[in-house]
Design a protein around this motif. Structure first.
Motif, PDB file in Angstrom:
ATOM      1  N   GLN A 177       0.824  -1.203   0.000  1.00 33.32           N
ATOM      2  CA  GLN A 177       0.000   0.000   0.000  1.00 33.32           C
ATOM      3  C   GLN A 177       0.866   1.263   0.000  1.00 33.32           C
ATOM      4  OE1 GLN A 177      -3.110  -0.069  -0.437  1.00 33.32           O
ATOM      5  NE2 GLN A 177      -3.658   2.079  -0.130  1.00 33.32           N
TER       6      GLN A 177
ATOM      7  N   LEU B 124       2.365   1.685  -3.433  1.00 32.90           N
ATOM      8  CA  LEU B 124       1.373   2.190  -4.385  1.00 32.90           C
ATOM      9  C   LEU B 124       1.129   3.683  -4.177  1.00 32.90           C
ATOM     10  CD1 LEU B 124      -0.615   1.299  -6.641  1.00 32.90           C
ATOM     11  CD2 LEU B 124      -2.339   1.020  -4.854  1.00 32.90           C
TER      12      LEU B 124
ATOM     13  N   ILE C 114       2.277   1.458 -13.137  1.00 34.62           N
ATOM     14  CA  ILE C 114       1.226   1.339 -12.115  1.00 34.62           C
ATOM     15  C   ILE C 114       0.142   0.364 -12.577  1.00 34.62           C
ATOM     16  CG2 ILE C 114      -0.600   2.618 -10.918  1.00 34.62           C
ATOM     17  CD1 ILE C 114       1.247   5.046 -10.949  1.00 34.62           C
ATOM     18  N   LYS C 115      -0.198   0.443 -13.846  1.00 35.02           N
ATOM     19  CA  LYS C 115      -1.214  -0.468 -14.390  1.00 35.02           C
ATOM     20  C   LYS C 115      -0.780  -1.921 -14.245  1.00 35.02           C
ATOM     21  CE  LYS C 115      -3.499  -1.662 -18.733  1.00 35.02           C
ATOM     22  NZ  LYS C 115      -3.571  -1.392 -20.193  1.00 35.02           N
TER      23      LYS C 115
ATOM     24  N   ILE D 242      -0.945  -3.014 -10.516  1.00 35.58           N
ATOM     25  CA  ILE D 242      -2.307  -3.273 -10.025  1.00 35.58           C
ATOM     26  C   ILE D 242      -2.862  -4.558 -10.632  1.00 35.58           C
ATOM     27  CG2 ILE D 242      -4.673  -2.379 -10.044  1.00 35.58           C
ATOM     28  CD1 ILE D 242      -3.499   0.422  -9.813  1.00 35.58           C
ATOM     29  N   GLU D 243      -2.570  -4.797 -11.898  1.00 31.11           N
ATOM     30  CA  GLU D 243      -3.034  -6.035 -12.531  1.00 31.11           C
ATOM     31  C   GLU D 243      -2.394  -7.268 -11.903  1.00 31.11           C
ATOM     32  OE1 GLU D 243      -3.828  -4.262 -17.049  1.00 31.11           O
ATOM     33  OE2 GLU D 243      -2.052  -5.469 -16.609  1.00 31.11           O
TER      34      GLU D 243
ATOM     35  N   HIS E 192      -3.420  -7.250  -7.660  1.00 29.05           N
ATOM     36  CA  HIS E 192      -4.714  -6.631  -7.313  1.00 29.05           C
ATOM     37  C   HIS E 192      -5.318  -7.224  -6.041  1.00 29.05           C
ATOM     38  CE1 HIS E 192      -7.101 -10.108  -8.781  1.00 29.05           C
ATOM     39  NE2 HIS E 192      -6.133 -10.228  -9.663  1.00 29.05           N
TER      40      HIS E 192
ATOM     41  N   ILE F   7      -4.232  -4.883  -3.218  1.00 29.48           N
ATOM     42  CA  ILE F   7      -4.366  -3.446  -3.469  1.00 29.48           C
ATOM     43  C   ILE F   7      -5.560  -2.881  -2.710  1.00 29.48           C
ATOM     44  CG2 ILE F   7      -4.800  -1.687  -5.225  1.00 29.48           C
ATOM     45  CD1 ILE F   7      -2.017  -2.905  -5.364  1.00 29.48           C
TER      46      ILE F   7
ATOM     47  N   THR G 297      -7.354   0.990  -2.370  1.00 29.93           N
ATOM     48  CA  THR G 297      -7.317   2.288  -3.047  1.00 29.93           C
ATOM     49  C   THR G 297      -6.839   3.404  -2.119  1.00 29.93           C
ATOM     50  OG1 THR G 297      -9.178   1.589  -4.404  1.00 29.93           O
ATOM     51  CG2 THR G 297      -8.684   3.935  -4.366  1.00 29.93           C
TER      52      THR G 297
ATOM     53  N   LEU H  46      -7.760   1.660 -11.898  1.00 36.55           N
ATOM     54  CA  LEU H  46      -8.384   0.921 -10.789  1.00 36.55           C
ATOM     55  C   LEU H  46      -9.705   0.291 -11.223  1.00 36.55           C
ATOM     56  CD1 LEU H  46      -7.711   3.460  -7.894  1.00 36.55           C
ATOM     57  CD2 LEU H  46      -6.697   1.184  -8.106  1.00 36.55           C
TER      58      LEU H  46
ATOM     59  N   ASN I 198      -9.685  -2.818 -13.282  1.00 33.62           N
ATOM     60  CA  ASN I 198      -9.422  -4.028 -12.500  1.00 33.62           C
ATOM     61  C   ASN I 198     -10.503  -4.282 -11.454  1.00 33.62           C
ATOM     62  OD1 ASN I 198      -6.472  -5.069 -13.186  1.00 33.62           O
ATOM     63  ND2 ASN I 198      -6.427  -2.834 -13.248  1.00 33.62           N
TER      64      ASN I 198
END
Length: 489
Positions: A66, A69, A91-92, A95-96, A99, A102, A104, A133, A136
């Motif tokens: 966290q 991120l 970042i994409k 997160i993929e 996830h 993750i 937010t 976000l 995903n």
């Protein structure tokens, strides 16, 4: 760390032991450095993500992930657009890949979309992060005391009032994604739709219709339900006044939910849909063709014939494809109408309708695009349209597949249709030779190499014999000898 980076494949089997210390190291670098993202950190994070197939951070590392991120979100912005795009891609991917771990960073995202200046592009990075976000299936906010969901959504919706098209279009698309994700998660969209309706009314009240169309177009990409009857009427009303990309976006938005409305074709016709079918801008024409293709089952016999008379077989590949699909559907429809003879009132125009669609399909057989040609040829080769019997097929080729417009190509495609029957022969897929040459057994054959020497006289011209006879007094002259006698000798 450089050693691990350069030999990451060696360390990959032991990734689960290295993830935690490396993530903590990245967080410490972020805390102690004011440079933000640098090549060292990017390379390190890329290595961690490349180990995704072997291991991902455990639940104990959730806090570290966290923090990482959050640091990435805060340091994603860059003056160079290419660098910023690279940061977003990183970042994409993170997160993929992770996830499951993750959560937010709501406050950070809220700050990144909170710039009130409608003439600024500062909120673009925040909208991009929200889009990542939502792609995903992660909602962009968590319950925080000082920041309610309504306040977050209101700030997000304000970006739809931005002066720049790429900003308000991106904001509208993100809102559409948010509506879709909430629907998939079983959450209510009522409050968000109420807030959205005020923004759309504001756009509708503006002098320019294009901003409203762009917002609806962006929203319906992920949430087609937004195009209700009220929105549909507004789009229909403004269709004739729009040009270029805005006209195309309007047609795309209409296609989202067009089949749910009665008399949609009549309204489209009044808005000039038939004129668009002969539009010089092929991208707009292609969207109109896709729109009409959805409406075909709802149209009457006369309306279908009306469309068929406007269709053109020229244009780029995508236009040809949709024109072909429409013509195929119409051909099956009209042949069924003629054979069943259910509709007596349609008989006067059934024959010209049939011949018009048939000629269009025949013209596609000589298209320059191979996919279109094969697609159309497969359509004709179906047993419903051409008999599997070679005899009956030959008669059908003369009766059905001849047209003055395609006379130059007639022999070409008719030959193909006749030869197509050979592909159904059981021996068609058999090899000409049972075994390859290296496995064949060869038989010795005696070859006489001096054949030419034995038979050279048969190959000698007559004038050479004449010249030889004149030099030899013992041999008769060939020109004075009886031809029959000479041949016998």
């Amino acid at each position: 760390m450089r050693l691990i980076t350069h030999t990451h494949t060696v360390f990959k089997p032991y990734a689960r032991y290295w993830l935690t210390p490396i993530i903590q190291m990245c967080n410490q670098v972020f805390e102690k450095s004011s440079d933000g993202l640098n090549t060292f950190l990017i390379d390190t994070i890329v290595i961690l993500l490349s180990w995704n197939s072997v291991a991902i951070p455990s639940e104990l590392d959730t806090m570290s992930v966290q923090r990482l991120l959050e640091y990435l979100f805060l340091n994603c912005t860059h003056t160079n657009s290419l660098v910023m795009k690279s940061n977003l891609d990183l970042i994409k991917k993170l997160i993929e890949s992770w996830h499951q771990r993750i959560h937010t960073p709501t406050l950070i995202i809220y700050k990144l979309i909170s710039d009130p200046d409608i003439k600024s592009k500062q909120n673009a990075i925040g909208l991009s992060l929200i889009g990542i976000l939502l792609a995903n299936k992660i909602l962009p906010y968590n319950e925080i005391n000082d920041l309610t969901e309504d306040k977050f959504n209101e700030t997000l919706l304000k970006n739809m009032k931005n002066s720049f098209r790429n900003i308000y279009a991106a904001a509208a698309e993100v809102v559409g994604m948010l509506l879709n994700v909430k629907k998939l998660k079983g959450q209510s969209n009522q409050r968000l739709l109420e807030q959205l309706s005020f923004i759309l009314k504001w756009h509708s009240g503006q002098g320019l219709q294009d901003t409203y169309v762009t917002c609806i177009y962006s929203l319906q990409k992920h949430y087609p339900e937004i195009v209700d009857k009220t929105v549909m009427n507004k789009l229909m009303f403004g269709l004739k006044k729009l040009y270029g990309d805005f006209k195309m976006e309007c047609l795309e938005a209409l296609g989202a939910n067009i089949t749910e409305f009665e008399s949609a074709y009549l309204e489209l016709k009044a808005a000039g849909i038939l004129d668009i079918l002969i539009h010089k801008d092929f991208s707009i024409r292609c969207v109109a063709l896709r729109l009409l293709h959805k409406l075909l089952p709802q149209l009457t016999h006369e309306q279908l014939f009306e469309i068929a008379q406007v269709l053109s077989v020229d244009g780029p590949n995508e236009c040809q494809y949709w024109t072909l699909e429409i013509s195929k559907w119409m051909y099956d429809y009209i042949t069924q109408q003629i054979t069943s003879e259910k509709s007596i009132s349609s008989k006067p125009i059934s024959e010209p309708f049939y011949h018009h669609v048939r000629e269009q399909l025949l013209q596609f057989l000589s298209s320059k695009n191979e996919y279109i040609r094969v697609n159309c040829r497969n359509f004709w080769c179906d047993p419903k349209r051409l008999s599997i019997s070679s005899h009956h097929r030959l008669i059908a080729l003369v009766d059905q597949l001849y047209s003055i417009k395609t006379e130059n190509e007639y022999l070409n495609y008719c030959t193909n249709f006749l030869l197509e029957r050979t592909t159904h022969n059981p021996d068609y897929n058999r090899f000409i030779f049972e075994n390859p040459l290296d496995k064949c057994i060869f038989q010795e054959f005696p070859l006489v190499c001096n054949w030419r020497q034995h038979h050279h006289t048969y190959m000698t011209p007559l004038f050479t014999l004449q010249s030889q006879s004149t030099n030899d007094p013992n041999k008769p002259n060939i020109m004075t000898v009886d031809p029959v006698h000479y041949m016998q000798t």
